[in-house]
Design a protein around this motif. Structure first.
Motif: not given
Length: 138
Positions: A7-8, A13-15, A22-23, A93-94
Motif C-alpha cells: 500500500f504505502d 505516496e509514502h506518508k 494516489e500514485r 508489487i512493492d
C-alpha cells in the motif's frame, strides 16, 4: 494469477501513518488486473485502524481485494496452524523492489504479458538516472 500489492509507497505516496496521494494510475491498473481475472492481496505492514483506513480508501476507489494480509479470505490462525503474514503469491508489487517500483503502465504490461522484469527491460531499455553530484563527490 495471485498478486500481492503493498500500500504505502506503492498504491499511494509514502506518508505513513497518513494516506498519501494516489500514485498515477495505481487504482485504474489494479481494477484492470481484477477485471482480467487476477486475484489481488493487499499486503501491507498496516494493522488495526490504519489497515481499515487503507482498505476503505481502496474500496472507495473501486478496488476490492481478494484478501488482506493473508493467503485467502478465510485464513485465520485457528484454521491454519502454519499461519504466517508472509503471503504466497505469484507476483509481488512493492516499492521496496530492487531498483524501486516501475510506473503502473509498465507493471500492467509485465503482468499481462507474463514477462519478468529482465525481459521487460531488455525490450524497453530505461535511461540510466544518475544522482546529481554534490561538491563533496569527486
Amino acid at each position: 494469477m495471485l498478486i500481492a500489492v503493498d500500500f504505502d509507497g506503492t498504491i499511494v505516496e509514502h506518508k505513513y501513518p497518513k494516506i498519501g496521494k494516489e500514485r498515477p494510475f495505481a487504482t485504474a491498473t489494479l481494477k484492470k488486473l481484477i477485471e482480467d481475472g487476477h486475484r489481488l492481496i493487499l499486503w501491507t505492514v498496516r494493522e488495526g485502524r490504519l489497515l481499515d483506513e487503507a482498505v476503505e480508501w481502496c474500496e472507495s476507489k473501486g478496488v476490492v481485494f481478494y484478501s488482506v494480509n493473508r493467503d485467502y479470505p478465510e485464513e485465520t490462525i485457528e484454521n491454519n496452524r502454519h499461519f504466517s503474514r508472509k503471503v504466497k503469491a505469484d507476483v509481488f508489487i512493492d516499492d521496496c523492489n530492487v531498483g524501486g517500483i516501475p510506473d503502473w503502465g509498465s507493471i500492467y504490461e509485465m503482468i499481462s504479458k507474463r514477462m519478468s522484469a529482465e525481459q521487460f527491460y531488455s525490450d524497453n531499455p530505461q535511461p540510466i538516472r544518475r544522482k546529481k553530484k554534490h561538491w563533496w563527490n569527486f
